[in-house]
Design an enzyme around this catalytic site. Structure first.
Site, PDB file in Angstrom:
ATOM      1  N   GLU A  12      67.770  28.279   7.529  1.00  0.00           N
ATOM      2  CA  GLU A  12      66.985  29.760   7.414  1.00  0.00           C
ATOM      3  C   GLU A  12      65.538  29.329   7.518  1.00  0.00           C
ATOM      4  O   GLU A  12      64.714  30.371   8.376  1.00  0.00           O
ATOM      5  CB  GLU A  12      67.324  30.526   6.071  1.00  0.00           C
ATOM      6  CG  GLU A  12      68.873  30.968   5.780  1.00  0.00           C
ATOM      7  CD  GLU A  12      69.532  29.944   5.235  1.00  0.00           C
ATOM      8  OE1 GLU A  12      70.490  30.205   4.378  1.00  0.00           O
ATOM      9  OE2 GLU A  12      69.512  28.814   5.376  1.00  0.00           O
TER      10      GLU A  12
ATOM     11  N   SER B 199     100.352  -2.754  19.312  1.00  0.00           N
ATOM     12  CA  SER B 199     100.069  -1.328  19.701  1.00  0.00           C
ATOM     13  C   SER B 199      98.820  -0.843  20.594  1.00  0.00           C
ATOM     14  O   SER B 199      98.446   0.153  20.692  1.00  0.00           O
ATOM     15  CB  SER B 199      99.856  -0.570  18.363  1.00  0.00           C
ATOM     16  OG  SER B 199      98.721  -1.234  17.451  1.00  0.00           O
TER      17      SER B 199
ATOM     18  N   LEU C  97     101.101   4.216   4.899  1.00  0.00           N
ATOM     19  CA  LEU C  97     100.240   4.884   3.992  1.00  0.00           C
ATOM     20  C   LEU C  97      99.799   6.297   4.737  1.00  0.00           C
ATOM     21  O   LEU C  97      99.761   7.544   4.035  1.00  0.00           O
ATOM     22  CB  LEU C  97      98.574   4.307   4.474  1.00  0.00           C
ATOM     23  CG  LEU C  97      97.316   4.970   3.720  1.00  0.00           C
ATOM     24  CD1 LEU C  97      97.442   5.383   2.303  1.00  0.00           C
ATOM     25  CD2 LEU C  97      96.018   4.251   4.084  1.00  0.00           C
TER      26      LEU C  97
ATOM     27  N   PRO D 130     102.541   3.791   9.364  1.00  0.00           N
ATOM     28  CA  PRO D 130     103.364   4.704   8.907  1.00  0.00           C
ATOM     29  C   PRO D 130     103.406   4.655   7.361  1.00  0.00           C
ATOM     30  O   PRO D 130     103.881   5.788   6.893  1.00  0.00           O
ATOM     31  CB  PRO D 130     104.692   4.153   9.537  1.00  0.00           C
ATOM     32  CG  PRO D 130     104.416   2.868  10.045  1.00  0.00           C
ATOM     33  CD  PRO D 130     102.914   2.852  10.444  1.00  0.00           C
TER      34      PRO D 130
END
Length: 376
Positions: free
Chosen positions: A55, A171, A308, A306
């Site tokens: 603002e 991975s 956690l 997987p």
């Protein structure tokens, strides 16, 4: 009364607010627009905590044209002294005649007081225009104020058959470069990025933002996002040589009390170590989330394995899943998305709602909301 022309002006204010989405943590993202006789005479968005709110930036841009103007603001103007003076007072002093607010501030310190102050000064005020769009700007701030918890977004990468890593643990990489760049944008949006110590040990993850400033709207080279790094490590197994401990920014380890020598070694290596309550031999996840909310953490990006991810899901602490699905198969011996041993019957299943599906490079990004979590 809301007028037809109010809608596009509020939409413009919401668009302005998005420009602060990478930089204004822990404050909410807010945009403001001043309009005089159908013409925009001033605009602003909140850029960084401690700097002027939307603002006063818009008022400064408008100058004398602010008197008698209509103000469109995405969040109720504040009425209290924080890091900056009250925005409601600034609007009153500028002599605006009308204020259109998208949503009331969920902060109990404000919560209607800013609107009331404006009305007491004789200013016409309307609240609720494009409210749902305004709420989507600040899911973490709203949830923290209403529930004392951060908004947790869980990022997952999987193959077409729902696998996140080969049986060997390999991975890298499941998804494309485009998907990984998209993940870095999610990190940049977040107050903190969280993982488990198992992921740190397996991948030596950095959890930092590796994108140029040009890729992030509203960000310059001097204010690149640096979300806090969080590691859930109940028994302090974090390696002292972990890459993230040598990176700029803060790495916080959330653990159980014990092993003061190990704690001291990790602190010497650069970590902040926080002890939390225990639940079934591990850090109490809900207590951890409440602690992080008290530290003004609005939004957390969870990037974890997987175990956690499943624990956070079953604890009702996840608000959103962002799943990147790659067009390949990894086989039934590979690891799944979540470890959920308590789901034994169809009646135990966890209800999800798909909010968005879109292509990212050669992959698909699926955004899912969870109906069993606290709503923002």
């Amino acid at each position: 009364m809301i007028r037809p022309e109010d809608y596009p002006f509020m939409a413009q204010a919401i668009k302005l607010a998005r420009r602060g989405r990478f930089s204004c943590h822990p404050n909410p993202r807010v945009g403001a627009l001043l309009v005089q006789n159908g013409i925009v005479v001033g605009e602003g968005f909140h850029q960084r905590a401690g700097e002027p709110h939307a603002e006063p930036i818009a008022l400064s841009a408008a100058g004398g044209c602010a008197r008698g103007a209509t103000v469109y603001v995405t969040l109720e103007p504040c009425s209290h002294h924080g890091r900056t003076p009250p925005c409601a007072d600034a609007l009153i002093q500028a002599g605006v005649s009308r204020v259109v607010v998208a949503m009331e501030d969920p902060n109990p310190v404000v919560a209607g007081r800013g609107v009331e102050r404006l009305r007491q000064a004789g200013i016409e005020v309307h609240v609720g225009l494009l409210e749902s769009e305004a709420q989507r700007l600040n899911p973490g701030f709203i949830k923290r104020m209403r529930h004392g918890l951060p908004f947790v977004r869980c990022k997952l990468a999987m193959s077409l058959d729902g696998r996140t890593a080969m049986a060997s643990g390999e991975s890298k990489w499941i998804t494309s470069d485009a998907a990984r760049r998209d993940v870095h944008r999610l990190r940049a949006l977040s107050s903190a990025v969280m993982t488990g110590v198992g992921t740190v040990i397996a991948d030596d993850a950095s959890l930092n933002v590796r994108l140029p400033a040009a890729a992030l709207e509203g960000v310059g080279p001097d204010n690149l996002p640096s979300p806090q790094r969080l590691v859930l490590d109940s028994s302090l197994r974090m390696p002292l040589h972990s890459k993230m401990l040598s990176l700029p920014g803060e790495t916080t380890i959330l653990c159980l009390e014990g092993e003061p020598e190990r704690q001291g070694a990790l602190e010497t290596a650069g970590a902040v170590v926080v002890t939390l309550p225990e639940l079934r031999g591990r850090v109490d996840l809900r207590a951890a989330m409440r602690y992080l909310a008290r530290q003004e953490i609005n939004e957390i990006l969870l990037e974890a394995g997987p175990q956690l991810a499943g624990s956070m899901l079953q604890a009702g602490l996840l608000d959103e899943l962002v799943i990147y699905m790659a067009p390949h198969l990894m086989g039934d011996g590979a690891k799944g998305l979540f470890h959920l041993p308590d789901l034994l019957q169809m009646q135990d299943r966890i209800e999800l709602e798909i909010a968005d599906i879109r292509a990212v490079g050669g992959d698909w990004r699926i955004t899912v909301t969870l109906s069993n979590c606290c709503s923002a």
